[in-house]
Scaffold this active site. Structure first.
Site, PDB file in Angstrom:
ATOM      1  N   PRO A  94       0.836  -1.328  -0.168  1.00  0.00           N
ATOM      2  CA  PRO A  94      -0.100   0.118  -0.067  1.00  0.00           C
ATOM      3  C   PRO A  94       0.946   1.119  -0.010  1.00  0.00           C
ATOM      4  O   PRO A  94       1.638   1.420   0.951  1.00  0.00           O
ATOM      5  CB  PRO A  94      -0.791  -0.286   1.389  1.00  0.00           C
ATOM      6  CG  PRO A  94      -0.798  -1.492   1.638  1.00  0.00           C
ATOM      7  CD  PRO A  94       0.648  -1.990   1.182  1.00  0.00           C
ATOM      8  N   GLU A  95       0.608   1.927  -0.835  1.00  0.00           N
ATOM      9  CA  GLU A  95       1.064   3.596  -1.009  1.00  0.00           C
ATOM     10  C   GLU A  95      -0.118   4.153  -0.677  1.00  0.00           C
ATOM     11  O   GLU A  95      -1.074   3.913  -0.512  1.00  0.00           O
ATOM     12  CB  GLU A  95       1.853   3.834  -2.284  1.00  0.00           C
ATOM     13  CG  GLU A  95       2.745   3.050  -2.811  1.00  0.00           C
ATOM     14  CD  GLU A  95       4.147   3.687  -2.823  1.00  0.00           C
ATOM     15  OE1 GLU A  95       4.016   4.925  -2.344  1.00  0.00           O
ATOM     16  OE2 GLU A  95       5.110   3.506  -3.300  1.00  0.00           O
TER      17      GLU A  95
END
Length: 286
Positions: free
Chosen positions: A2-3
């Site tokens: 996850p960014e």
DNA sequence: AAAACTACCTGAGTGC
DNA sequence: TGCACTCAGGTAGTTT
């Protein structure tokens, strides 16, 4: 992995299932995350959640919002100024499921909701965290020293230039540093530098003001575009409704070692900066 | 003070 | 087929 756009997407995805509901009970199957799941989380029973949905850009605390985001922390307000702080780390996800859906191996924390559905924290590598706090958020050790949000006014061109001009470290490490600006992970750092024609290893202070201004703009562009597309997915991000979040945007350099630059056809190079893979075009980025 | 480095973890991939 | 090994990466905390 996850960014920031994935975290934003997650907030938007879980919000409709939290709003106006309550957490009836919590079941912890493996509390051994980056930090142990807070003892208080084990005790949560019949806890009302916020009654309003987060604004489109969810990184703001509105009164009675059911969930919002600060940096990559997902923040769920509880009654009496308490909060849950959830970080997805490298491989975490939050999914909304039916109670009867079979548990997965790495479903570590189960929030039972008054709707009859569940919110499941899933995280194979257990780099993430599920924490409880009753502190003011701005005083919390994990939030207090964070830099500005990249898409808000606090991250101004002037701020970014001034901050950069006093740093000797590589520009890529500078923009990935949470004290400079939050939410710029490895992928987007590489991409923003490519779009700006700046070598990732150049010392921050050596980058000219016009080029810093360009980089500032591109950091915002890359993140905003990705949020609009629902998050880049490389491996294991699952949207909260369980659909794989495949919105892989065109990546110019990340993961493209040895392949031709899409601008000049030179071979994309991979180096290591701060123990992390760094991809760039040696001809386009100086 | 700032920069550099480490630890945490599992699944995927590679080589023998 | 299996074993040993490497790599991926966010980020707080430690060391230089």
């Amino acid at each position: 992995m996850p960014e920031l756009p994935e975290v934003e997407t997650t907030c938007q995805g879980i919000a409709p299932h939290l709003v106006g509901n309550s957490i009836t009970t919590v079941e912890i199957r493996n509390g051994n995350l980056r930090w142990p799941v807070s003892d208080e989380v084990y005790q949560l029973k019949n806890i009302a959640l916020g009654k309003s949905l987060p604004p489109a850009a969810g990184n703001r605390a509105e009164p009675d919002t059911c969930v919002f985001r600060r940096a990559k922390y997902i923040i769920i307000p509880l009654p009496k100024s308490q909060h849950l702080l959830i970080h997805l780390g490298m491989s975490g996800s939050l999914r909304i499921t039916a109670q009867e859906e079979e548990l997965k191996k790495h479903d570590h924390v189960i929030f039972n909701l008054s709707s009859g559905l569940q919110m499941r924290y899933h995280d194979p590598r257990r780099f993430g965290s599920v924490l409880w706090t009753d502190q003011d958020l701005e005083d919390h050790r994990l939030l207090a020293k964070l830099g500005p949000e990249p898409l808000q006014d606090g991250f101004s061109t002037e701020y970014f230039i001034a901050k950069s001009k006093e740093k000797t470290k590589a520009i890529k490490l500078h923009i990935m540093d949470n004290h400079t600006v939050v939410g710029v992970g490895n992928i987007y750092a590489c991409e923003a530098l490519f779009l700006s024609g700046i070598s990732p290893k150049l010392a921050a202070e050596k980058v000219s003001r016009p080029r810093l201004a360009k980089l500032h703009k591109n950091i915002r562009t890359v993140l905003q575009r990705s949020i609009d597309q629902g998050g880049t997915t490389l491996k294991d991000f699952i949207q909260s409704d369980g659909q794989p979040g495949y919105f892989k945007q065109q990546l110019n350099v990340y993961g493209r070692e040895g392949e031709p630059c899409l601008t000049c056809e030179s071979k994309i190079k991979r180096i290591v900066l701060g123990q992390r893979s760094t991809f760039y075009c040696p001809k386009c980025q100086k």
